[in-house]
Design a protein around this motif. Structure first.
Motif: not given
Length: 290
Positions: A115-118, A155-158, A161-164
């Motif tokens: 998952h990617a987090f805010a 940066s997710l494909p959509d 901006v997130a954190w993994v």
């Protein structure tokens, strides 16, 4: 004029609408075809590709988050006909799930599921679902440390901006597709699936090999045609059956995604009722060669 049309799984032509991709110009019978130049695109999330532009049509494959696509044409009702670029497989998907190709530095997810987090903390909201083979773009900023964990801004494909977690992107070691396939044991069987959230037999083999830069076509019959036929087995060879494929762990044991158990399991060819049926139906073995 040709007597046999190109494989509709990988060559875009619809006789009913007379739409076709530009690359088939001169190969199709008739002069009333409308030829379309494919446009670069990408999956903004894990996308179902269906056999027809309907929500109740069969899933034929999946596009993983960030995976490069080609958009061919739309049906006027929100569906787009697309091709997954890595294996040239075709299907219909909601046009809303398509985005621009990733252009900045890209990173490949190596965790089976993630998952990617805010923000860089495990208690923060989840803003994206990822899987092995998904691609994200490296976002500006430094790696953050929190509680002994390292977080990478992406940066997710959509465009989100997130954190993994850095571990989600750790390189795979020891190029052993059979070993990687074993990590999918008990993953649910899903027709047309290509991720650890659910996959089919050829989706498993394709994922396990592509993770190490060894591309395979999408379907079992295509994979059998693409590989070198062998009779003396070793670990990592593929075993083929009518409409089915598995990865050999040794001369008798095989890991495969199957609808009999509705999950990924390990079988021994010739052992037990199911193993005997598998052995009797085997049509050959193949080996990936560079």
């Amino acid at each position: 004029m040709v007597s046999t049309l190109p494989d509709p799984r990988t060559h875009a032509h619809h006789p009913d609408t007379r739409m076709a991709e530009e690359g088939l110009r001169g190969q199709l019978t008739g002069t009333d075809w409308t030829y379309v130049v494919p446009q670069p695109s990408a999956a903004t999330a894990r996308l179902t590709l269906r056999a027809a532009p309907r929500a109740d049509a069969a899933q034929v494959t999946e596009a993983l988050p960030g995976e490069a696509l080609e958009r061919l044409w739309e049906d006027g009702h929100g569906w787009a006909y697309v091709r997954t670029l890595h294996d040239r497989y075709l299907g219909w998907t909601p046009a809303a799930g398509l985005g621009a190709p990733l252009e900045s530095e890209t990173l490949t997810v190596t965790a089976l599921r993630a998952h990617a987090f805010a923000r860089p903390k495990v208690s923060q909201p989840i803003v994206g679902e990822l899987c092995l083979g998904a691609r994200v773009a490296r976002a500006p900023g430094e790696v953050a440390e929190e509680g002994g964990r390292r977080w990478v801004p992406v940066s997710l494909p959509d465009g989100t901006v997130a954190w993994v977690g850095e571990a989600v992107l750790s390189p795979l070691t020891d190029a052993d597709p059979a070993e990687l396939a074993l990590r999918f044991v008990d993953t649910p069987y899903v027709w047309g699936g290509r991720s650890a959230w659910g996959l089919d037999c050829s989706g498993l083999t394709q994922l396990a090999f592509s993770a190490f830069g060894q591309p395979l076509p999408r379907d079992a019959d295509q994979q059998q045609e693409a590989l070198e036929a062998v009779t003396t087995l070793r670990r990592g060879d593929l075993a083929f059956f009518p409409g089915h494929v598995g990865i050999m762990l040794d001369e008798r044991r095989m890991v495969h995604a199957n609808a009999t158990h509705m999950r990924v399991t390990i079988e021994t060819l010739g052992e037990g009722e199911y193993g005997q049926r598998l052995q009797a139906g085997c049509t050959g073995f193949g080996r990936w060669t560079a």
